[in-house]
Write a protein that holds these residues in place. Structure first.
Motif, PDB file in Angstrom:
ATOM      1  N   GLY A  88      42.435  59.405  13.322  1.00  0.00           N
ATOM      2  CA  GLY A  88      43.297  58.252  13.560  1.00  0.00           C
ATOM      3  C   GLY A  88      43.467  57.403  12.312  1.00  0.00           C
ATOM      4  O   GLY A  88      42.874  57.655  11.258  1.00  0.00           O
ATOM      5  N   GLN A  89      44.288  56.374  12.442  1.00  0.00           N
ATOM      6  CA  GLN A  89      44.572  55.468  11.340  1.00  0.00           C
ATOM      7  C   GLN A  89      44.469  54.024  11.831  1.00  0.00           C
ATOM      8  O   GLN A  89      44.913  53.704  12.931  1.00  0.00           O
ATOM      9  CB  GLN A  89      45.968  55.714  10.766  1.00  0.00           C
ATOM     10  N   HIS A  90      43.893  53.173  10.998  1.00  0.00           N
ATOM     11  CA  HIS A  90      43.775  51.746  11.304  1.00  0.00           C
ATOM     12  C   HIS A  90      43.104  51.522  12.661  1.00  0.00           C
ATOM     13  O   HIS A  90      43.442  50.586  13.390  1.00  0.00           O
ATOM     14  CB  HIS A  90      45.144  51.070  11.269  1.00  0.00           C
ATOM     15  N   GLY A  91      42.182  52.417  13.009  1.00  0.00           N
ATOM     16  CA  GLY A  91      41.450  52.271  14.259  1.00  0.00           C
ATOM     17  C   GLY A  91      42.167  52.786  15.484  1.00  0.00           C
ATOM     18  O   GLY A  91      41.634  52.697  16.591  1.00  0.00           O
ATOM     19  N   GLU A  92      43.353  53.342  15.320  1.00  0.00           N
ATOM     20  CA  GLU A  92      44.110  53.859  16.464  1.00  0.00           C
ATOM     21  C   GLU A  92      43.998  55.379  16.508  1.00  0.00           C
ATOM     22  O   GLU A  92      44.346  56.066  15.551  1.00  0.00           O
ATOM     23  CB  GLU A  92      45.583  53.445  16.354  1.00  0.00           C
ATOM     24  N   GLY A  93      43.495  55.914  17.625  1.00  0.00           N
ATOM     25  CA  GLY A  93      43.316  57.347  17.758  1.00  0.00           C
ATOM     26  C   GLY A  93      43.609  57.808  19.163  1.00  0.00           C
ATOM     27  O   GLY A  93      44.671  57.546  19.707  1.00  0.00           O
ATOM     28  N   THR A 109      37.777  53.775   5.772  1.00  0.00           N
ATOM     29  CA  THR A 109      38.999  54.563   5.932  1.00  0.00           C
ATOM     30  C   THR A 109      39.839  54.174   7.139  1.00  0.00           C
ATOM     31  O   THR A 109      41.007  54.579   7.226  1.00  0.00           O
ATOM     32  CB  THR A 109      38.654  56.060   6.067  1.00  0.00           C
ATOM     33  N   GLY A 110      39.280  53.444   8.098  1.00  0.00           N
ATOM     34  CA  GLY A 110      40.019  53.078   9.303  1.00  0.00           C
ATOM     35  C   GLY A 110      40.094  54.177  10.340  1.00  0.00           C
ATOM     36  O   GLY A 110      40.784  54.031  11.354  1.00  0.00           O
ATOM     37  N   ALA A 111      39.372  55.302  10.103  1.00  0.00           N
ATOM     38  CA  ALA A 111      39.348  56.391  11.081  1.00  0.00           C
ATOM     39  C   ALA A 111      38.235  56.151  12.094  1.00  0.00           C
ATOM     40  O   ALA A 111      37.204  55.543  11.788  1.00  0.00           O
ATOM     41  CB  ALA A 111      39.130  57.728  10.377  1.00  0.00           C
ATOM     42  N   ASN A 112      38.432  56.638  13.307  1.00  0.00           N
ATOM     43  CA  ASN A 112      37.427  56.505  14.359  1.00  0.00           C
ATOM     44  C   ASN A 112      36.506  57.716  14.408  1.00  0.00           C
ATOM     45  O   ASN A 112      36.933  58.850  14.156  1.00  0.00           O
ATOM     46  CB  ASN A 112      38.107  56.368  15.729  1.00  0.00           C
ATOM     47  N   MET A 149      47.502  48.034  22.950  1.00  0.00           N
ATOM     48  CA  MET A 149      46.085  47.715  23.043  1.00  0.00           C
ATOM     49  C   MET A 149      45.696  46.770  21.924  1.00  0.00           C
ATOM     50  O   MET A 149      46.037  46.995  20.772  1.00  0.00           O
ATOM     51  CB  MET A 149      45.265  49.001  22.929  1.00  0.00           C
ATOM     52  N   LYS A 150      44.949  45.737  22.246  1.00  0.00           N
ATOM     53  CA  LYS A 150      44.489  44.812  21.227  1.00  0.00           C
ATOM     54  C   LYS A 150      43.315  45.419  20.465  1.00  0.00           C
ATOM     55  O   LYS A 150      42.579  46.221  20.993  1.00  0.00           O
ATOM     56  CB  LYS A 150      44.044  43.493  21.873  1.00  0.00           C
ATOM     57  N   THR A 151      43.133  44.983  19.225  1.00  0.00           N
ATOM     58  CA  THR A 151      42.038  45.477  18.423  1.00  0.00           C
ATOM     59  C   THR A 151      41.216  44.322  17.900  1.00  0.00           C
ATOM     60  O   THR A 151      41.675  43.197  17.825  1.00  0.00           O
ATOM     61  CB  THR A 151      42.556  46.310  17.231  1.00  0.00           C
TER      62      THR A 151
END
Length: 222
Positions: A130-135, A107-110, A1-3
């Motif tokens: 999640g981390q770096h926007g990935e959850g 923090t990059g959490a969602n 998935m693109k961010t």
């Protein structure tokens, strides 16, 4: 998935420069923008916030509360596409009814919710995950525009002056808080690091406790 890419340091620096400037109210909220969300029922004095601290109960995930400090960088959230949705181009207006994620810039959490009970009001926990926007799918929220948009035939897009709700796709609960549900020495202990913060929860009822409005932000446009 693109961010959606975004320079966090730049966002925080710009926010510091604009201070208490108000949003350009009639313009839409856009993908990639970094915004602060004020809680309406508490008079707009509290904003959605998070940091690296963890809950001491329930899931033990990253703490999310509402704080009475509009200059704190801990209240910045980046607007992104839903977990399994197509990439949302930076600067593209967000539609009423669209599913988004809100990534905490510090923090990059969602922003996340699930069925675990919240510590004070016994509703659903709201956490950072999640981390770096990935959850996962618990990070997906539908934008519900009050008085317009997808649900009543009014405005098509989420504008900065709108009162909105965020409804969890996973649980159907609404992102909520209450000026009467605070962390105190009685429920959090002496020396509580989140003393006087409001608990943020997933609320089953569709009411004023789940109303939010965009405050300050770094808004992207095409």
């Amino acid at each position: 998935m693109k961010t959606t890419s975004f320079n966090i340091a730049t966002a925080l620096a710009v926010l510091a420069l604009i201070g208490s400037a108000s949003a350009d109210d009639e313009k839409p909220v856009t993908c990639g923008s970094a915004i602060k969300l004020n809680h309406v029922e508490s008079g707009g004095r509290y904003l959605l916030s998070s940091d690296e601290r963890q809950l001491n109960s329930g899931s033990g995930q990253q703490l999310v509360t509402a704080v009475q400090n509009d200059k704190s960088p801990n209240g910045m959230w980046q607007v992104r596409e839903g977990n399994d949705d197509r990439f949302c181009e930076a600067g593209k207006p967000v539609r009423c009814g669209q599913v988004i994620r809100l990534m905490h810039l510090g923090t990059g959490a969602n922003l996340h919710t699930h069925g675990i009970r919240s510590p004070i009001s016994n509703q659903h926990e709201v956490t950072g995950y999640g981390q770096h926007g990935e959850g996962d799918s618990g990070d997906d929220w539908k934008v519900v525009c009050q008085g317009g948009g997808f649900f009543s035939g009014g405005s098509e897009y989420w504008s900065r002056d709108m009162t909105v709700q965020f409804q969890s796709v996973a649980t159907n609960r609404y992102l909520g808080a209450s000026s009467t549900v605070k962390f105190t020495e009685q429920n959090c202990g002496r020396g509580c690091p989140i003393l006087h913060h409001l608990e943020v929860f997933g609320r089953n009822s569709n009411d004023s406790y789940s109303h939010w409005k965009v405050g300050l932000g770094v808004h992207l446009s095409k």
